[in-house]
Design an enzyme around this catalytic site. Structure first.
Site, PDB file in Angstrom:
ATOM      1  N   ASP A 179       0.934  -1.628  -0.303  1.00 17.12           N
ATOM      2  CA  ASP A 179       0.424  -0.254  -0.076  1.00 17.12           C
ATOM      3  C   ASP A 179       0.836   1.608   0.301  1.00 17.12           C
ATOM      4  O   ASP A 179       0.514   2.372  -0.608  1.00 17.12           O
ATOM      5  CB  ASP A 179      -0.674   0.111   0.811  1.00 17.12           C
ATOM      6  CG  ASP A 179      -2.049  -1.166   1.126  1.00 17.12           C
ATOM      7  OD1 ASP A 179      -2.245  -1.426  -0.558  1.00 17.12           O
ATOM      8  OD2 ASP A 179      -2.665  -1.387   1.914  1.00 17.12           O
ATOM      9  N   TYR A 180       2.291   1.438   1.129  1.00 23.38           N
ATOM     10  CA  TYR A 180       3.130   2.649   0.789  1.00 23.38           C
ATOM     11  C   TYR A 180       2.864   2.967  -0.243  1.00 23.38           C
ATOM     12  O   TYR A 180       3.822   4.156  -0.666  1.00 23.38           O
ATOM     13  CB  TYR A 180       4.093   1.752   1.369  1.00 23.38           C
ATOM     14  CG  TYR A 180       4.716   3.328   2.052  1.00 23.38           C
ATOM     15  CD1 TYR A 180       4.822   4.354   2.302  1.00 23.38           C
ATOM     16  CD2 TYR A 180       6.055   3.609   1.520  1.00 23.38           C
ATOM     17  CE1 TYR A 180       6.039   5.861   2.463  1.00 23.38           C
ATOM     18  CE2 TYR A 180       7.089   4.039   1.746  1.00 23.38           C
ATOM     19  CZ  TYR A 180       6.709   5.020   1.839  1.00 23.38           C
ATOM     20  OH  TYR A 180       7.646   6.511   1.827  1.00 23.38           O
ATOM     21  N   GLU A 204     -26.212 -17.254 -11.483  1.00 24.13           N
ATOM     22  CA  GLU A 204     -25.799 -16.606 -10.808  1.00 24.13           C
ATOM     23  C   GLU A 204     -26.362 -15.813  -9.158  1.00 24.13           C
ATOM     24  O   GLU A 204     -27.720 -16.410  -9.110  1.00 24.13           O
ATOM     25  CB  GLU A 204     -25.081 -14.796 -11.379  1.00 24.13           C
ATOM     26  CG  GLU A 204     -25.449 -14.960 -13.154  1.00 24.13           C
ATOM     27  CD  GLU A 204     -25.381 -13.935 -14.239  1.00 24.13           C
ATOM     28  OE1 GLU A 204     -25.146 -12.965 -12.776  1.00 24.13           O
ATOM     29  OE2 GLU A 204     -25.710 -14.539 -14.747  1.00 24.13           O
ATOM     30  N   TYR A 215     -23.064  -8.346 -13.787  1.00 30.30           N
ATOM     31  CA  TYR A 215     -23.538  -8.996 -14.097  1.00 30.30           C
ATOM     32  C   TYR A 215     -24.451  -9.255 -15.025  1.00 30.30           C
ATOM     33  O   TYR A 215     -25.084  -9.911 -16.058  1.00 30.30           O
ATOM     34  CB  TYR A 215     -24.504  -9.497 -13.007  1.00 30.30           C
ATOM     35  CG  TYR A 215     -25.542  -8.395 -12.452  1.00 30.30           C
ATOM     36  CD1 TYR A 215     -26.730  -8.212 -12.997  1.00 30.30           C
ATOM     37  CD2 TYR A 215     -25.405  -7.664 -11.228  1.00 30.30           C
ATOM     38  CE1 TYR A 215     -27.280  -7.199 -13.108  1.00 30.30           C
ATOM     39  CE2 TYR A 215     -26.122  -7.365 -11.127  1.00 30.30           C
ATOM     40  CZ  TYR A 215     -27.485  -6.321 -12.408  1.00 30.30           C
ATOM     41  OH  TYR A 215     -28.146  -5.540 -11.583  1.00 30.30           O
ATOM     42  N   LYS A 274     -35.845 -16.591  -4.862  1.00 33.67           N
ATOM     43  CA  LYS A 274     -35.325 -15.854  -2.808  1.00 33.67           C
ATOM     44  C   LYS A 274     -35.303 -16.542  -2.396  1.00 33.67           C
ATOM     45  O   LYS A 274     -36.111 -17.826  -1.581  1.00 33.67           O
ATOM     46  CB  LYS A 274     -36.584 -14.729  -2.172  1.00 33.67           C
ATOM     47  CG  LYS A 274     -36.429 -13.780  -4.043  1.00 33.67           C
ATOM     48  CD  LYS A 274     -35.030 -13.141  -4.088  1.00 33.67           C
ATOM     49  CE  LYS A 274     -35.642 -12.122  -3.359  1.00 33.67           C
ATOM     50  NZ  LYS A 274     -36.220 -10.585  -2.969  1.00 33.67           N
ATOM     51  N   CYS A 296     -62.323  10.291   7.595  1.00 36.50           N
ATOM     52  CA  CYS A 296     -63.137  10.893   7.895  1.00 36.50           C
ATOM     53  C   CYS A 296     -64.727  10.533   8.525  1.00 36.50           C
ATOM     54  O   CYS A 296     -65.723  10.925   8.545  1.00 36.50           O
ATOM     55  CB  CYS A 296     -63.562  10.957   6.439  1.00 36.50           C
ATOM     56  SG  CYS A 296     -64.058  10.209   4.976  1.00 36.50           S
ATOM     57  N   CYS A 332     -63.122   3.750   1.580  1.00 38.95           N
ATOM     58  CA  CYS A 332     -64.199   4.623   2.089  1.00 38.95           C
ATOM     59  C   CYS A 332     -64.188   5.319   0.606  1.00 38.95           C
ATOM     60  O   CYS A 332     -63.716   5.316  -0.197  1.00 38.95           O
ATOM     61  CB  CYS A 332     -63.140   5.721   2.489  1.00 38.95           C
ATOM     62  SG  CYS A 332     -64.035   7.574   2.861  1.00 38.95           S
TER      63      CYS A 332
END
Length: 664
Positions: free
Chosen positions: A31-32, A110, A221, A308, A405, A420
């Site tokens: 990273d440095y 997927e 995807y 699902k 109401c 209603c």
């Protein structure tokens, strides 16, 4: 090496390191070292702005401020997916699609990641815009924020199409989410509720530098566009990976529904081992030509199905049942619960649907109830723990009068809900109808939201949607949280809505059972509001896909004098009440009452252009051949079983050239 060459070399090197670290999870420098090179590039670019490049890795650090996100229309619509919850649902889906396409069907499976949907547009290998899903037709331009996500390539590798859209999900991995919350708790801030909402909220942060601090990822995807030179969904995933996109390697090509079910069963058990939230599996017909042949319903592709995973359940106490009034007057009972954590969110309320549901489950105030998220979105009560029921418990008595109401409720024969009937005197109905009228799929009035509509009604400034067009800046300025600029935006937005096309105006009127698709059918058939208003029930049911229930609802609406007065006022204010001359010029009745099946690959015009030509000229596109089909338009590679069926039913098979000649 020239300065320009130095800059380009650093850009290429840093882009490659980004790819290795964030996409392939295989970093090649520390990273440095990366930060040192990035700082060097930033300094060179600052000194030499003439070498600016929007695809430079330095744009990943953010810093661009976006106060108002521009709304952009998707070039290719982003559809929703139909959901399934059982093996039987998937087998039914397979049966439907096998009736519509020839040949063997393979599938790509997927995982369905739970994040924020995004559409990325690339031109000549460079990211040019990133648009949120929005309502599927249009979304918000969040390009500056998306550029900060390291797994989104700013510049592609290899050979790729000239232009295309690629769709994916912006997700927040569990590890990063936990770290973010630890940091918030440390400084005394409330922790974020769940990764999905945090990822979604990140896209609309005004400062892209703040987005850059969040460890978001983009999992791709789906590729959409023209001349892609791709034959299957699985191939598209593999190609996207070679271009530099982060495509989950879990995707699998299978040749049967049994193999699909095996994939589902495996990941239902192992999904908790993944670094991201996931709530199901997406199954797609693999062959893109078969996808094109299957086409779309009004809301979803026929060639894809989401399975699902079983929803999470919790138990909690139901403290009180209250009742809401919708814009159509429908009464919805609501369970007010002891707050409980469910699927990453705190749930305090759940829908009870209607009186029959309450009676069927014998739901009572004070009960301990089991709650789940239907499709992991809307909380619902699925059962009562009778062992925990208080001794003095009393059955629920459904209300007989409107909670707003006090009008006595009605329930029509065959209806599950109470209504209603006080159409013009019940405040929630008035507010709801106006909120529907201004919504994105209807009039889409900039500067006017649902809360402002309620303020306008409660202040006595409007009582129906035609009143909006008489509002002035001075009228709205006294409203709560309304400043001069926002008042001007509101009035300008109302004025601009006068050019919204007639089909969206008709949808916006809020006629019961007249959704987007029905509104388009009516507009296409009748051309103007007067013709719709004067149509009888018998005439209406002759229109394609208009049944008796819809026809009765349309005539009932226009038989109310107050409604016709509103229509006339809207017309006087300049709201569109007929098809535009330009659109009308492209439409004829040449193919009226003729039904076409479109099958195969075409060259002169695309399949979608063929379908539009059929509809613009009064014809109807149907998905499968039957005795009611008038013509089959056959392109290359038309399936043999379709030809066999057409021949058996003696239905003419014509070429695209034959069809185009019919129009002339």
């Amino acid at each position: 090496m020239t300065i320009h060459e130095q800059i380009e070399a650093l850009r290429d090197e840093l882009s490659q390191h980004n790819q290795m670290y964030y996409v392939q999870d295989n970093p090649t420098i520390s990273d440095y070292e990366f930060d040192v090179k990035l700082k060097q590039l930033q300094e060179l670019e600052a000194k030499h702005p003439e070498f600016f490049d929007a695809s430079s890795p330095t744009h990943r650090v953010g810093g661009e401020i976006t106060k108002n996100f521009e709304t952009v229309v998707h070039e290719h619509r982003m559809y929703s997916l139909d959901n399934s919850y059982s093996k039987e649902d998937l087998l039914d889906w397979e049966t439907r699609i096998k009736k519509m396409v020839d040949g063997d069907i393979s599938y790509t499976c997927e995982l369905k990641y739970d994040g924020a949907s995004i559409s990325l547009t690339y031109e000549k290998g460079k990211l040019v815009k990133a648009i949120t899903r929005g309502d599927g037709l249009q979304g918000d331009n969040v390009t500056a924020n998306i550029k900060t996500i390291k797994s989104v390539p700013l510049k592609l590798k290899g050979e790729y199409p000239e232009k295309f859209d690629i769709r994916g999900e912006i997700v927040l991995p569990f590890e990063g989410f936990i770290k973010m919350n630890e940091e918030r708790i440390e400084i005394g801030e409330e922790p974020y509720r769940n990764p999905r909402n945090t990822a979604s909220g990140s896209l609309k942060l005004q400062d892209s530098a703040e987005v850059a601090k969040r460890p978001l990822e983009c999992l791709l995807y789906n590729i959409t566009g023209s001349n892609l030179n791709i034959d299957t969904q699985f191939e598209s995933l593999e190609k996207a990976r070679t271009w530099g996109f982060k495509v989950p390697p879990i995707a699998k090509k299978v040749n049967s529904i049994d193999a699909v079910l095996a994939f589902i069963e495996h990941w239902d058990l192992h999904r908790h081992e993944l670094p991201y939230e996931t709530d199901g599996v997406v199954i797609k017909v693999n062959d893109l030509q078969q996808q094109e042949e299957l086409g779309y319903t009004a809301k979803a592709p026929r060639w894809a199905m989401a399975y699902k995973f079983k929803a999470e359940q919790v138990s909690t106490r139901l403290n009180e049942i209250t009742y809401q009034v919708g814009r159509t007057g429908a009464i919805t009972p609501v369970a007010n619960l002891d707050p409980v954590e469910l699927a990453g969110t705190t749930v305090k309320r759940a829908s009870l649907h209607n009186a029959d549901q309450i009676e069927r489950l014998d739901i009572r105030e004070g009960d301990i109830v089991f709650v789940e998220k239907g499709g992991e979105i809307i909380p619902k009560i699925i059962a009562v723990d009778l062992n925990e029921r208080p001794v003095n418990s009393q059955p629920t008595q459904y209300i007989t009068h409107c909670p707003e109401c006090q009008t006595e409720l009605v329930r029509q024969e065959g209806e599950v809900q109470h209504y209603c009937p006080n159409y013009n005197g019940c405040n929630p109905q008035i507010i709801g109808r106006i909120q529907h009228f201004i919504s994105r799929k209807a009039m889409d009035i900039d500067g006017l939201g649902g809360e402002t509509v309620a303020l306008l009604v409660n202040a006595g400034l409007i009582s129906n949607y035609s009143d909006l067009y008489e509002l002035t800046i001075d009228d709205v300025l006294p409203l709560e949280r309304m400043a001069q600029k926002s008042a001007e935006n509101l009035i300008n937005g109302i004025e601009a809505s006068k050019i919204v096309p007639f089909e969206r105006v008709l949808f916006g009127l809020g006629i019961r059972y007249v959704g987007e698709t029905v509104a388009k059918k009516l507009v296409k058939h009748y051309k103007n509001i007067d013709a719709v208003m004067n149509a009888s029930i018998i005439e209406l049911v002759t229109v394609d896909e208009i049944g008796v229930r819809i026809a009765e609802s349309v005539t009932d609406f226009f038989n109310v004098e107050a409604n016709t007065e509103m229509i006339n006022r809207l017309r006087l204010f300049g709201v569109q009440m007929e098809i535009s001359a330009e659109k009308l010029a492209n439409q004829t009745n040449t193919l009226e009452r003729k039904a076409f099946v479109v099958s195969g690959v075409f060259h002169t015009v695309s399949r979608n252009e063929l379908k539009k030509l059929i509809e613009d000229n009064g014809g109807k596109v149907v998905s499968s051949i039957s005795s009611k089909t008038n013509y089959v338009i056959a392109g290359d590679n038309m399936g043999p079983s379709k030809k066999e069926k057409a021949d058996k039913l003696e239905i003419p098979i014509i070429s695209e050239q034959d069809f185009l000649s019919m129009l002339q």
